[in-house]
Design a protein around this motif. Structure first.
Motif, short mmCIF file in Angstrom:
data_model
loop_
_atom_site.label_atom_id
_atom_site.label_comp_id
_atom_site.label_asym_id
_atom_site.label_seq_id
_atom_site.Cartn_x
_atom_site.Cartn_y
_atom_site.Cartn_z
N HIS A 223 31.74 14.13 12.20
CA HIS A 223 30.49 14.41 11.51
C HIS A 223 30.44 13.65 10.18
CE1 HIS A 223 30.42 17.79 14.34
NE2 HIS A 223 29.13 17.90 14.09
N VAL A 224 29.23 13.38 9.75
CA VAL A 224 28.99 12.87 8.39
C VAL A 224 28.68 14.08 7.53
CG1 VAL A 224 27.52 11.43 6.94
CG2 VAL A 224 28.12 10.67 9.25
N ARG A 225 29.43 14.27 6.46
CA ARG A 225 29.28 15.43 5.60
C ARG A 225 28.89 14.98 4.19
NH1 ARG A 225 31.76 19.70 8.38
NH2 ARG A 225 33.07 18.99 10.13
N GLN A 226 27.99 15.76 3.59
CA GLN A 226 27.50 15.40 2.26
C GLN A 226 26.96 16.65 1.58
OE1 GLN A 226 25.11 11.93 2.41
NE2 GLN A 226 24.49 12.00 0.26
N GLU A 227 27.13 16.70 0.26
CA GLU A 227 26.66 17.83 -0.52
C GLU A 227 25.60 17.35 -1.51
OE1 GLU A 227 28.46 21.46 -3.35
OE2 GLU A 227 29.78 19.93 -2.45
N LEU A 228 24.46 18.06 -1.54
CA LEU A 228 23.35 17.69 -2.41
C LEU A 228 22.92 18.89 -3.24
CD1 LEU A 228 22.69 16.42 0.73
CD2 LEU A 228 21.23 15.01 -0.69
N LEU A 229 22.11 18.63 -4.26
CA LEU A 229 21.60 19.67 -5.16
C LEU A 229 20.09 19.82 -4.96
CD1 LEU A 229 23.53 18.79 -8.46
CD2 LEU A 229 24.03 20.63 -6.84
N ALA A 230 19.63 21.08 -4.90
CA ALA A 230 18.21 21.38 -4.72
C ALA A 230 17.77 22.43 -5.72
CB ALA A 230 17.94 21.88 -3.29
N ARG A 231 16.49 22.35 -6.12
CA ARG A 231 15.93 23.32 -7.05
C ARG A 231 15.48 24.57 -6.30
NH1 ARG A 231 13.27 18.67 -8.18
NH2 ARG A 231 11.35 19.59 -7.34
N LEU A 232 15.13 25.59 -7.04
CA LEU A 232 14.72 26.85 -6.44
C LEU A 232 13.21 26.93 -6.21
CD1 LEU A 232 16.95 29.35 -8.45
CD2 LEU A 232 17.27 28.54 -6.11
N ASP A 233 12.50 25.85 -6.43
CA ASP A 233 11.07 25.83 -6.15
C ASP A 233 10.73 24.54 -5.41
OD1 ASP A 233 11.69 24.19 -8.24
OD2 ASP A 233 9.81 24.47 -9.29
N GLY A 234 9.81 24.63 -4.46
CA GLY A 234 9.40 23.46 -3.71
C GLY A 234 10.10 23.36 -2.36
N PHE A 235 9.36 22.95 -1.33
CA PHE A 235 9.90 22.84 0.02
C PHE A 235 10.90 21.69 0.09
CE2 PHE A 235 9.83 21.75 4.52
CZ PHE A 235 9.91 23.01 5.11
N VAL A 236 12.03 21.94 0.76
CA VAL A 236 13.11 20.96 0.90
C VAL A 236 13.15 20.48 2.34
CG1 VAL A 236 15.58 20.55 0.68
CG2 VAL A 236 14.43 22.09 -0.92
N ARG A 237 13.26 19.17 2.52
CA ARG A 237 13.42 18.57 3.85
C ARG A 237 14.59 17.60 3.82
NH1 ARG A 237 9.00 16.69 6.28
NH2 ARG A 237 7.65 18.24 5.32
N CYS A 238 15.47 17.68 4.82
CA CYS A 238 16.67 16.85 4.88
C CYS A 238 16.75 16.16 6.24
CB CYS A 238 17.93 17.68 4.66
SG CYS A 238 18.00 18.53 3.05
N CYS A 239 17.47 15.04 6.28
CA CYS A 239 17.63 14.29 7.53
C CYS A 239 18.79 13.31 7.37
CB CYS A 239 16.35 13.53 7.88
SG CYS A 239 15.86 12.32 6.63
N SER A 240 19.28 12.86 8.50
CA SER A 240 20.31 11.82 8.51
C SER A 240 19.64 10.45 8.48
CB SER A 240 21.18 11.95 9.76
OG SER A 240 20.40 11.74 10.93
N SER A 241 20.37 9.48 7.97
CA SER A 241 19.84 8.13 7.84
C SER A 241 21.01 7.16 7.74
CB SER A 241 18.94 8.02 6.61
OG SER A 241 18.44 6.70 6.47
#
Length: 335
Positions: free
Chosen positions: A173-191
């Motif tokens: 697997h490709v593993r990665q850690e990101l930071l997100a805020r507590l407001d606003g819709f979050v969308r993630c994907c592989s690239s």
């Protein structure tokens, strides 16, 4: 012994395969040449049953594959077009030619190698914030590894989210850690590393912090569609109320909060125009007064100069006896 070596060399020469490389989602054409005097030809994928046979005629091709036969007099060929190429299309394609039921020793083989990015990404929300920052949370994301170097990217409110650490490959697997805020819709994907997906194409995983809902697949929900769906939902509720009930005039039932700021702005604009007009009028009047004052002082100086150049009233002039003794001059009315 020499005979066995000769047969092995002949077999390896006849089975030599051409290798072609293509990226998933692209298009590729595979060309297979065969003798034109062949009585039967077949095309098969790996060691599976033939997907095409000319005698008897049969063809069983996947939807993304198209077969075309070019049987000219001097050069006969089969062209296999694959579009779009998928990961499952990788493998060896073998064409076999027969003459009178005997398989010809030379038959072409083409090996297709398909390069593909990491597969669908998914994330887990880490509530333990070691940075003591209440506005950010960590997203632990992973995606099945592909043959191309990949990464995981996330968007929130049109902005790409920062990485807490770079992508790494572990356990397939490709593993990665990101930071997100507590407001606003979050969308993630592989690239892939070289080609970063835009926000509208990033549809592997979604999270709504406001409702704390997780979406495993948001391919049906683009950023524009999300806002449109919310607007349509509110609009549909309003339409239903208007149809089923008789609502009073909104302007009479509620204060017009939208027009009050407009009227206030118009009033302020009118006052500003009056002040500007008054200031310009006063300035123009002052300029006129200054010009008239300057002209008046100039005329006064000219009059003083003329008076100083004239002789006095009692001054006598030679040759004029009337001026010296007016009584001696005859009365013109008696002449």
């Amino acid at each position: 012994m020499v005979t066995y070596v000769f047969i092995l060399v002949l077999t390896l020469a006849s089975c030599a395969a051409k290798i072609m490389h293509v990226q998933e989602g692209g298009e590729v054409e595979l060309h297979f040449s065969y003798p034109c005097n062949s009585t039967r030809i077949t095309l098969q994928y790996g060691y599976k049953a033939p997907c095409f046979s000319s005698n008897p005629w049969s063809k069983s091709m996947p939807p993304n594959q198209e077969l075309e036969i070019e049987d000219e007099t001097d050069d006969c060929c089969i062209k296999l077009t694959i579009s779009p190429v998928s990961k499952d299309d990788a493998g060896t394609y073998i064409l076999t030619a027969y003459r009178n039921g005997i398989r010809l020793p030379e038959y072409p083989r083409i090996g297709l190698r398909v390069a593909y990015p990491p597969r669908q990404a998914s994330c887990e929300i880490n509530d333990d914030n070691s940075d003591n920052n209440a506005e950010w949370l960590s997203l632990h994301c992973r995606a099945p590894q592909g043959t191309l170097p990949g990464q995981i990217i996330c968007y929130q409110d049109g902005m790409r989210l920062p990485n807490r650490n770079g992508p790494r490959e572990s356990g397939g697997h490709v593993r990665q850690e990101l930071l997100a805020r507590l407001d606003g819709f979050v969308r993630c994907c592989s690239s892939t590393i070289d080609h970063i997906k835009e926000e509208r194409n990033c549809t592997d995983w979604g999270w709504d912090p406001m409702s704390d809902r997780i979406f495993e697949d948001i391919s049906h929900l683009t950023p524009e569609a999300r806002s449109t769906d919310q607007t349509n939902h509110l609009t549909s509720d309003t339409v239903t109320v208007n149809i089923t009930t008789t609502t009073p005039d909104i302007a009479e039932s509620f204060p017009n909060r939208e027009t009050e700021p407009v009227e206030y702005a118009e009033s302020q604009r009118s006052n500003l125009q009056w002040v500007v007009s008054f200031t310009l009028s006063m300035s123009f009047s002052v300029i006129i007064i200054i010009i008239l004052s300057i002209k008046y002082h100039h005329n006064v100086k000219e009059m003083q100069h003329l008076k100083s150049s004239l002789p006095p009233k009692n001054a006598s002039q030679p040759g004029n006896t009337c001026l010296q003794s007016p009584n001696k001059c005859p009365d013109e009315s008696n002449v």
